[in-house]
Design a protein around this motif. Structure first.
Motif, short mmCIF file in Angstrom:
data_model
loop_
_atom_site.label_atom_id
_atom_site.label_comp_id
_atom_site.label_asym_id
_atom_site.label_seq_id
_atom_site.Cartn_x
_atom_site.Cartn_y
_atom_site.Cartn_z
N TYR A 55 0.66 -1.15 -0.01
CA TYR A 55 0.03 -0.09 -0.11
C TYR A 55 0.69 1.27 0.10
CZ TYR A 55 -3.30 -3.37 1.76
OH TYR A 55 -4.04 -4.59 2.13
N GLU A 56 0.25 2.47 -0.18
CA GLU A 56 0.82 3.58 -0.14
C GLU A 56 0.35 4.17 1.05
OE1 GLU A 56 2.98 5.66 -2.14
OE2 GLU A 56 3.34 4.20 -3.72
N PHE A 57 1.15 4.89 1.77
CA PHE A 57 0.81 5.44 3.25
C PHE A 57 0.97 6.98 2.98
CE2 PHE A 57 1.56 0.98 4.40
CZ PHE A 57 0.29 0.62 4.90
N ASP A 58 0.18 7.70 3.75
CA ASP A 58 0.38 8.98 4.20
C ASP A 58 1.17 9.31 5.32
OD1 ASP A 58 -1.60 10.03 1.87
OD2 ASP A 58 -2.87 8.74 2.79
N LEU A 59 1.26 8.62 6.19
CA LEU A 59 2.23 8.72 7.25
C LEU A 59 2.48 7.44 8.34
CD1 LEU A 59 1.65 11.80 9.93
CD2 LEU A 59 1.59 9.50 10.69
N ILE A 60 3.56 7.43 8.91
CA ILE A 60 3.66 6.21 9.57
C ILE A 60 3.93 6.74 11.22
CG2 ILE A 60 5.55 4.37 10.21
CD1 ILE A 60 5.98 4.37 7.11
N ILE A 61 3.43 5.90 11.96
CA ILE A 61 3.59 6.02 13.42
C ILE A 61 4.50 4.83 13.80
CG2 ILE A 61 2.71 6.13 15.75
CD1 ILE A 61 0.13 7.18 14.39
N PRO A 98 3.98 7.94 28.23
CA PRO A 98 2.43 7.93 27.71
C PRO A 98 2.08 9.51 27.15
CG PRO A 98 2.42 8.17 30.08
CD PRO A 98 3.88 7.90 29.68
N PHE A 99 1.16 9.35 26.26
CA PHE A 99 0.71 10.38 25.66
C PHE A 99 -0.89 10.35 25.30
CE2 PHE A 99 1.71 7.38 22.34
CZ PHE A 99 0.51 7.12 21.62
N GLU A 100 -1.38 11.49 25.37
CA GLU A 100 -2.92 11.76 24.86
C GLU A 100 -3.20 11.32 23.55
OE1 GLU A 100 -5.44 12.17 26.85
OE2 GLU A 100 -4.10 12.29 28.84
N PRO A 101 -4.18 10.52 23.15
CA PRO A 101 -4.62 10.47 21.96
C PRO A 101 -4.74 11.59 21.08
CG PRO A 101 -5.36 8.68 23.37
CD PRO A 101 -4.87 9.79 24.11
N GLN A 102 -5.41 12.29 21.71
CA GLN A 102 -5.83 13.66 20.96
C GLN A 102 -4.63 14.23 20.63
OE1 GLN A 102 -9.05 13.98 20.01
NE2 GLN A 102 -8.28 15.61 18.73
N GLU A 103 -3.71 14.21 21.28
CA GLU A 103 -2.20 15.25 20.87
C GLU A 103 -1.94 14.41 19.86
OE1 GLU A 103 2.19 16.44 22.50
OE2 GLU A 103 0.66 15.28 23.81
N LEU A 104 -1.79 13.35 19.75
CA LEU A 104 -1.38 12.30 18.71
C LEU A 104 -1.87 12.82 17.34
CD1 LEU A 104 0.52 10.21 17.17
CD2 LEU A 104 -1.13 8.53 17.79
N ARG A 164 -0.91 16.32 16.07
CA ARG A 164 0.35 16.36 15.38
C ARG A 164 0.22 15.60 14.11
NH1 ARG A 164 5.13 16.73 19.02
NH2 ARG A 164 4.42 17.07 21.11
N ILE A 165 -0.59 14.55 14.03
CA ILE A 165 -0.93 13.80 12.57
C ILE A 165 -1.31 14.75 11.66
CG2 ILE A 165 -2.12 12.16 11.29
CD1 ILE A 165 -1.85 10.49 13.77
N LYS A 166 -2.33 15.68 12.07
CA LYS A 166 -2.84 16.63 11.08
C LYS A 166 -2.07 17.82 10.78
CE LYS A 166 -7.73 15.71 12.54
NZ LYS A 166 -9.11 16.19 13.20
N ASN A 167 -1.27 18.25 11.86
CA ASN A 167 -0.31 19.38 11.44
C ASN A 167 0.74 18.93 10.21
OD1 ASN A 167 -1.35 21.15 13.17
ND2 ASN A 167 -0.10 20.55 14.72
N ILE A 168 1.31 17.60 10.56
CA ILE A 168 2.06 17.04 9.59
C ILE A 168 1.46 16.80 8.22
CG2 ILE A 168 3.54 15.14 8.77
CD1 ILE A 168 4.26 14.82 11.68
N LEU A 169 0.26 16.31 7.93
CA LEU A 169 -0.48 16.07 6.91
C LEU A 169 -0.77 17.55 6.23
CD1 LEU A 169 -2.87 13.15 7.69
CD2 LEU A 169 -0.53 13.24 6.34
N ARG A 170 -1.21 18.49 7.10
CA ARG A 170 -1.49 19.79 6.38
C ARG A 170 -0.14 20.33 5.84
NH1 ARG A 170 -2.96 22.13 11.08
NH2 ARG A 170 -4.76 21.12 10.98
N ARG A 171 1.17 20.10 6.21
CA ARG A 171 2.16 20.67 5.79
C ARG A 171 2.72 19.83 4.19
NH1 ARG A 171 4.22 20.50 11.02
NH2 ARG A 171 5.64 18.63 10.55
#
Length: 238
Positions: free
Chosen positions: A49-55, A107-113, A116-123
């Motif tokens: 597959y083609e991916f837009d982002l990897i965690i 640990p992190f808050e899922p909403q923060e992730l 961050r995903i949306k900010n990267i994809l926006r750029r």
């Protein structure tokens, strides 16, 4: 949003529970999601597959996230967010130097992730350029749809199934460097780095005017091979 418009994310983490939680949360956030428990599974997903982002988790057995990322950056610029439980700044800096786009300590808050995903994809570029149907390669033209190698006059040039597979891999991501080991892995069927060298030599004799000084199927010293079609040469040097 339709599935064709949704962004596709790959989650790579050996923690089954966290991987499952992230997958469910990302699906609820309107992303398409695939997952992998280690580097080898991640490569298999990337081949499919083609991916837009990897965690990507840093701490994985056998091959760490940093090792995987270093190899990934030889052939792909897909955005990567690193997940790490390590507190040392040096590890995070190492990840960013290798090519990570961001990191998030556990640990992190899922909403923060998600933010961050949306900010990267926006750029990221809003739309990828449409892939060309044919690539002009010196003496020949390669049709990415029919997988045929043709002369400029339209006559079919015979290539073996292995040569066809190799040319297709390089043509799909022209301008990117593939290591000999990665090409052997993608082609499978008992291929080795040495056999890749042999196939490259044979292909050069078919597409290059001077196979001893290749212009289109180039060697990148210490890294591997890449394909540079004629229009790509023009964009590089004009």
């Amino acid at each position: 949003m339709s599935d064709m418009q949704k962004k596709h994310i790959l989650v790579v983490d050996d923690d089954t529970r966290l991987r499952s939680l992230l997958q469910r949360f990302l699906l609820k956030s309107d992303f398409l999601v695939s997952s992998a428990k280690n580097a080898n599974e991640a490569r298999a997903r990337l081949a499919q597959y083609e991916f837009d982002l990897i965690i990507l988790d840093i701490m994985m057995p056998e091959e760490s996230g940093l090792e995987f990322l270093q190899k990934l950056r030889q052939e792909s610029d897909v955005p990567v967010i690193l997940l790490t439980a390590m507190g040392e700044t040096a590890d995070r800096i190492a990840g960013l130097e290798i090519g990570a786009d961001d990191y998030l300590p556990k640990p992190f808050e899922p909403q923060e992730l998600i933010l961050r995903i949306k900010n990267i994809l926006r750029r990221a570029p809003a739309q990828k350029l449409a892939a060309p149907e044919t690539l002009s390669l010196g003496l020949c033209v390669y049709n990415l749809t029919t997988k045929e190698l043709l002369t400029k006059q339209g006559q079919v040039v015979h290539i073996t199934p292995v040569e066809q597979a190799l040319l297709s891999v390089l043509a799909q991501k022209f301008g990117q460097v593939f290591s000999r080991e990665r090409l052997a892995e993608l082609l499978g069927a008992g291929q080795s780095p040495r056999s890749i060298d042999v196939q490259i030599t044979r292909l050069r004799k078919k597409i290059e005017k001077d196979s001893k000084n290749p212009r289109f199927l180039q060697t990148v010293r210490g890294k591997g091979y890449m394909l540079l079609p004629e229009f790509f040469h023009f964009e590089m040097f004009c």
